[in-house]
Each structure stands twice: as structure tokens, then as C-alpha cells.
Design an enzyme around this catalytic site. Structure first.
Site, PDB file in Angstrom:
ATOM      1  N   SER A  58      74.080  -4.570  26.633  1.00 21.73           N
ATOM      2  CA  SER A  58      74.340  -4.669  25.377  1.00 21.73           C
ATOM      3  C   SER A  58      74.619  -2.939  24.766  1.00 21.73           C
ATOM      4  CB  SER A  58      72.992  -4.917  24.558  1.00 21.73           C
ATOM      5  OG  SER A  58      73.278  -5.268  23.424  1.00 21.73           O
TER       6      SER A  58
ATOM      7  N   LYS B 174      78.291  -1.167  26.376  1.00 16.92           N
ATOM      8  CA  LYS B 174      79.462  -0.524  26.073  1.00 16.92           C
ATOM      9  C   LYS B 174      79.429   1.023  26.653  1.00 16.92           C
ATOM     10  CE  LYS B 174      77.334  -2.246  21.411  1.00 16.92           C
ATOM     11  NZ  LYS B 174      77.722  -3.472  21.180  1.00 16.92           N
TER      12      LYS B 174
ATOM     13  N   TRP C 280      76.179 -13.436  18.158  1.00 12.61           N
ATOM     14  CA  TRP C 280      76.481 -11.780  17.589  1.00 12.61           C
ATOM     15  C   TRP C 280      77.305 -11.167  18.516  1.00 12.61           C
ATOM     16  CZ3 TRP C 280      75.923  -9.555  13.054  1.00 12.61           C
ATOM     17  CH2 TRP C 280      75.602  -8.123  13.280  1.00 12.61           C
TER      18      TRP C 280
ATOM     19  N   HIS D  65      70.156 -13.186  24.244  1.00  9.61           N
ATOM     20  CA  HIS D  65      70.825 -11.746  24.340  1.00  9.61           C
ATOM     21  C   HIS D  65      69.904 -11.124  25.334  1.00  9.61           C
ATOM     22  CE1 HIS D  65      72.874  -8.388  23.341  1.00  9.61           C
ATOM     23  NE2 HIS D  65      71.612  -7.598  23.132  1.00  9.61           N
TER      24      HIS D  65
HETATM   25  C1  GTR Z   1      72.414  -4.854  18.166  1.00 12.31           C
HETATM   26  C2  GTR Z   1      73.709  -4.010  18.044  1.00 12.31           C
HETATM   27  C3  GTR Z   1      74.713  -4.558  19.240  1.00 12.31           C
HETATM   28  C4  GTR Z   1      74.076  -4.550  20.485  1.00 12.31           C
HETATM   29  C5  GTR Z   1      72.457  -4.577  20.526  1.00 12.31           C
HETATM   30  C6  GTR Z   1      71.743  -4.243  21.672  1.00 12.31           C
HETATM   31  O1  GTR Z   1      71.566  -4.588  16.873  1.00 12.31           O
HETATM   32  O2  GTR Z   1      74.241  -4.849  16.812  1.00 12.31           O
HETATM   33  O3  GTR Z   1      75.786  -4.068  19.335  1.00 12.31           O
HETATM   34  O4  GTR Z   1      74.328  -3.231  20.999  1.00 12.31           O
HETATM   35  O5  GTR Z   1      71.985  -4.185  19.152  1.00 12.31           O
HETATM   36  O6  GTR Z   1      72.051  -3.138  22.244  1.00 12.31           O
HETATM   37  O7  GTR Z   1      70.639  -4.845  22.024  1.00 12.31           O
END
Ligand code: GTR
Length: 403
Positions: free
Chosen positions: A238, A242, A329, A380
Site C-alpha cells: 500500500s 508506493k 479503492w 486490502h
Molecule cells: C489508504 C490510502 C491508500 C493506501 C492505504 C494504505 O487510506 O488511501 O492510498 O495507501 O491507505 O496505505 O493502507
């Protein structure tokens, strides 16, 4: 009386501020039929309009051009020079995990402009694997319990036992050591070493600082005889994913990049405007990317780059991106398409991607490829399923292809 009036003013101002932020942030789209038509910037077409046709042209001109575009418009500059670095083994146990593993806790301290940052690295090296041993490094943004050196807590987010039993070293550090993941506190870390970055609209911010930290871990691996410095896999989930992409794009010493469910401004195409969008991420996490990126809120089409160009910078090194089926998402389809659109750069190196034309079905990983992908059933997260496939991917590239 005065205090009440002041309080009322502050409350209404912050309500106004909050609602204007809400207005800026569009409702997420999860409907494939509502994805706008878009044209991606051509990864092979240079700013002068010239088409890149060879590895040499790519490396000599276009690669650097894209790196600069990503620095200036999204991730910020990546300072590479510092005054000094030192490594200290703060704790060591050659017989950790019932004798199977050599544990090292390493303090990496980097000095610049009379300030320093301290990176706490946890490293497990399998005792029975031939040395030097290839390694996985996780950029950990979740609780430190996930990377517990004592193994009182075990977690599939960083399944150290499984990875060492597969013949790899596994390491991890926490993002807070570099830049706390908070809009006001992120300046307490790497940015103290490079204060000029904070003033620059294209300066480094938190994601850049985390990627910078990954490179300092790589600096340490150059000195640790147990680690095969030419076979280091950088992993992030996540927001960490990045950062793993940005670290591997910047630092070609990383042999493989793994980006797990990295979504918006990770391995998902921004122009699809599916799930999380630039305006949303910039509003919720203003400290992740540079100031210039905010000018692209609700203007994805005017960005001179899209995320396939970031993936392309990893070439010819292998990259594995993942999605989770319920994680809309992070736009699973947009992640797959992002990889597909990076293929032309791998082709310049004669590397043929095995990705099919359409997104592969859920739980059908495509691993034997320079560009790998899977869409895991579920939410996620970074799971044992994901790690087991990353191990297969590393085995494929480090063992079968190169040996
Ligand atoms: C979310 C964010 C995502 C992702 C995620 C995470 O809230 O919108 O881009 O980075 O967190 O890191 O789990």
C-alpha cells in the site's frame, strides 16, 4: 465572552475548511462503465517528440527525463549525498528461531548538516543457506509488532519464518524512523538532514523519505558479507508499496521490486479515475507527495506522466505488482493495465512479459515473467499468499533465469 466568540469563529472556520476539502475530493467511482476515455503519455516518446527505439536511447535520454518528471510533479527530489553513515550491530543472536537463523539488529545512522537519522533494521539470515544469501526487505508502515525480532509476535505481514525457510534473508525497517506518517510530524527525520527540500515545491516528502531509507539499508547491505547485495528484493504494501516503487526506480541496486496493493500513485493508473483519486490522496495525506502534485487534483489528464512510467523505470529488473479482489479503492484493473503499459520498455531489453491481454482471474498469479501480477481473493492486505508468490518470483529470477 471573548473566548466563546473566538471558539465559534474557529469552529466555523474549520467547518468551512473541512467542507471545502470535501468539495475538492470527488466521490470515488467503482463503475467500470464510468471510467473516462483517456490517453496515456507514451512512455517511449521523449519531450522532443522523438520515439525511443533502443535500450541505449532509453537509458541515455528518456529514462532520466521520466525520473525528473516524477520527481518534479509527484514524489519530490531524492537527495543522494550525505556527510557520513555508520552501522552498529546493537543485538545479535546466531542461533535465533531454534538455531535456524542468525538475527542481527542493526542501527544505521546517517549524518548530514550536523543532524542524523537512525534507522533500526531487523535482519534474519538463514544459517543453512549458502552465503551470500539473497534478501527481502520490507518497508513497514504498520505496527512495529509485525517485525518483532524476538518473534513473540508473528505476523503474516512479515512472515520471517517462511521466508528464511525458503532460503532468503528477510529484513525490515519502520517508516517512522525516516518520516513519521503524519501531516505535521513527517518533517522529523530525513527532512531535518535536507531542510531545503521542505521549501521546494518539488521537494522530498514522506514517501520520498521512506524510499531514501530503503536505499540506506541497501548501503548497509554492501557491507554485510552474509547478504548477496545483487539479489535484494524491496517490498512494500500500500503506502509502503508506493515507496518500494519509488525506491527501486531511484536506486538501481534493488534487483527486484514488489509493490503490493499500492493503488493510487503506486502501481495503478491515475487517468482511470477509479477508486482513490489524486485529489483524495492529496487531501487525506498532504505529507506524502510534493506541493506540485496538488496542482493535479481533479486534473489527472494534465499530468505529464502516469504510473506505467514509474513501473517502466524498474526495467529491466523484475517487478511484481498485486491487487486484492475486494480492494477496489486501489483499482485492481488499473494496476494490471499499468503493468501492461510498461511492457514496451521491457521489450527494449528483449524481455517478454507473460501477462495476458486481459486481467488474469482471481488467484491466478502470473509469475514466470519480468512483469508479474496477481489479484488475490480478499481484502486490502499483505498476506502469506502474497509472500509465497513473491518467493516463487524471486526463485524464478534468481535461481532459474540467472543460474
Ligand atoms: C489508504 C490510502 C491508500 C493506501 C492505504 C494504505 O487510506 O488511501 O492510498 O495507501 O491507505 O496505505 O493502507
Amino acid at each position: 465572552m471573548y473566548r466563546t466568540i473566538l471558539l465559534l469563529i474557529i469552529t466555523s472556520l474549520s467547518l468551512f475548511w473541512y467542507s471545502s476539502l470535501q468539495a475538492q475530493a470527488p466521490e470515488p467511482n467503482y463503475d467500470e462503465t464510468k471510467v473516462p476515455e483517456y490517453v496515456l503519455p507514451d512512455v517511449l516518446k521523449s519531450a522532443t517528440g522523438k520515439l525511443v527505439r533502443s535500450q541505449r536511447e532509453w537509458e541515455r535520454s528518456r529514462r532520466g527525463e521520466i525520473l525528473t518528471l516524477l520527481e518534479n510533479n509527484i514524489y519530490g527530489q531524492m537527495p543522494k549525498v550525505y556527510d557520513s553513515i555508520r552501522y552498529m550491530i546493537v543485538s545479535e543472536n546466531k542461533m535465533s528461531m531454534q538455531g535456524r537463523v542468525h538475527l542481527k539488529e542493526v542501527l544505521i545512522e546517517v549524518f548530514n548538516q550536523r543532524k542524523s537519522v537512525k534507522i533500526n533494521l531487523v535482519l534474519f539470515v538463514p544459517n543453512n543457506a549458502p552465503k551470500p544469501v539473497p534478501a527481502f526487505v520490507l518497508i513497514n508502515h504498520r505496527s512495529k509488532d509485525n517485525i518483532d525480532p524476538a518473534r513473540d509476535t508473528k505476523s503474516n505481514f512479515w512472515p520471517a519464518e517462511v521466508v528464511v525457510d525458503a532460503g532468503y534473508a528477510i529484513a525490515a525497517f519502520h517508516v517512522d524512523d525516516l518520516a513519521p506518517d503524519h501531516k505535521d510530524l513527517f518533517i522529523n527525520g530525513v527532512l531535518e538532514l535536507y531542510p531545503e527540500q521542505l521549501k521546494a515545491d518539488n521537494g522530498m516528502r514522506a514517501i520520498g523519505a521512506w524510499a531514501w531509507g530503503a536505499s540506506r539499508v541497501m548501503d548497509y547491505f554492501q557491507k554485510d558479507a552474509l547478504i548477496d547485495k545483487d539479489k535484494v528484493v524491496i517490498v512494500g504494501h500500500s503506502r509502503g508499496g508506493k515507496a518500494s516503487l519509488w525506491a527501486a526506480a531511484q536506486d538501481e541496486r534493488f534487483a527486484i521490486c514488489v509493490t503490493n496493493c499500492s493503488g493510487n500513485t503506486g502501481a495503478a493508473l491515475s487517468r482511470r479515475q477509479f477508486g482513490e483519486r489524486i485529489a483524495v490522496i492529496n487531501t487525506a495525506f498532504p505529507h506524502w507527495f510534493n506541493n506540485n502534485y496538488k496542482t493535479f487534483n481533479n486534473k489527472e489528464d494534465s499530468l505529464p506522466v502516469d504510473q506505467h512510467m514509474l513501473v517502466a523505470l524498474i526495467a529491466p529488473r523484475p517487478i511484481y505488482a498485486t491487487s486484492a479482489s475486494e480492494d477496489l479503492w486501489a483499482d485492481p484493473k488499473g494496476t494490471f493495465l499499468c503493468l501492461k503499459n510498461a511492457e514496451p520498455v521491457f521489450s527494449l531489453y528483449g524481455l517478454k512479459s507473460s501477462l495476458p491481454k486481459e486481467q488474469p482471474p482471481i488467484d491466478k498469479p502470473v509469475i514466470q515473467s519480468p512483469i508479474a501480477y496477481h489479484n488475490r481473493a480478499g481484502k486490502h492486505d499483505l498476506t502469506l499468499y502474497d509472500w509465497k508468490n513473491f518467493i516463487k518470483f524471486a526463485d524464478y529470477h534468481f535461481k532459474s533465469r540467472y543460474k
